[in-house]
Design a protein around this motif. Structure first.
Motif: not given
Length: 256
Positions: A1, A23, A25-27, A68, A70
């Motif tokens: 994250m 795309r 990542q979780p942030h 995120e 996805v």
């Protein structure tokens, strides 16, 4: 994250992005993020909730909500804007998040949002964003998120947000969270990919950028206000992160 510093906007700031095949990542970051789909195929996860956006649908992601991208193979428009630009709305709901981030703005609003990228009119941007927040607010249900329900990483981010001007060490964090110093160090590095002190320095430099750009405070005053213990240390850390000294940054940004 990841804490996304480049999208943690301050002041009356708006950033518009258009694209596809995104795309990420979780942030999280301290700004609002509005995402509207122009085609089907937009899959976004916000605080663990999955949204598949159809054409004309949009999400309003609140500051510091973990999100995120996805699967975003479709055309989309992303508007990232500071809480200050919609201050009346954001201040009222600063302790809340929506149960659902999904809403349906009008075609006229989406069209205006698409053209906002070419506009330098701040009043137009502010008016449109208030309108979009109003449309979202008409159907939204909000919930307060108690501190006890926050994950450890969110507690750490909040600790830095509240304490970056003063004692923002791992020792102080350990005392605040009642977790072991060594555990916190390993946990943070594993979760974010950087050391805690690196994160704190990035946060402080991000705050310093805002003050250097929008205030007439001396560089020493900015350094002390952002939690640096000396001008020498501020210059060193700022140059390492921003690749220029605070003085150079101020001259460059004001020349634009």
């Amino acid at each position: 994250m990841l804490y996304q510093f480049n999208n943690s906007l301050r002041g009356d700031t708006v950033k518009i992005l258009c694209g596809r095949s995104i795309r990420f990542q979780p942030h999280l970051h301290n700004s609002f993020e509005l995402v509207a789909a122009k085609e089907k195929g937009l899959h976004i996860r916000v605080d663990g909730n999955d949204y598949m956006l159809d054409v004309g649908k949009a999400l309003l992601i609140f500051p510091n909500q973990i999100h995120e991208y996805v699967e975003a193979g479709a055309d989309s428009i992303i508007c990232i804007f500071s809480p200050e630009i919609v201050s009346s709305y954001s201040s009222t709901l600063s302790q809340y998040v929506p149960e659902s981030n999904l809403f349906t703005p009008s075609n006229a609003c989406l069209s205006a949002l698409s053209h906002l990228q070419q506009s330098q009119n701040l009043l137009l941007a502010q008016g449109l964003l208030y309108l979009l927040c109003s449309v979202f607010h008409e159907t939204a249900m909000y919930v307060r998120r108690p501190d006890r329900d926050c994950s450890l990483i969110e507690k750490i981010f909040r600790f830095v947000d509240s304490n970056h001007k003063g004692d923002c060490t791992l020792e102080a964090l350990a005392a605040h969270t009642s977790y072991n110093y060594s555990y916190l160090s390993k946990y943070f590095k594993q979760y974010t990919g950087i050391r805690f002190i690196e994160y704190v320095n990035h946060y402080r430099v991000n705050e310093a950028r805002f003050l250097l750009r929008y205030s007439n405070k001396t560089i020493l005053s900015v350094a002390l206000e952002c939690g640096f213990d000396s001008l020498r240390n501020f210059n060193r850390v700022f140059k390492k992160i921003a690749e220029q000294t605070p003085s150079e940054y101020r001259r460059t940004i004001r020349a634009i």
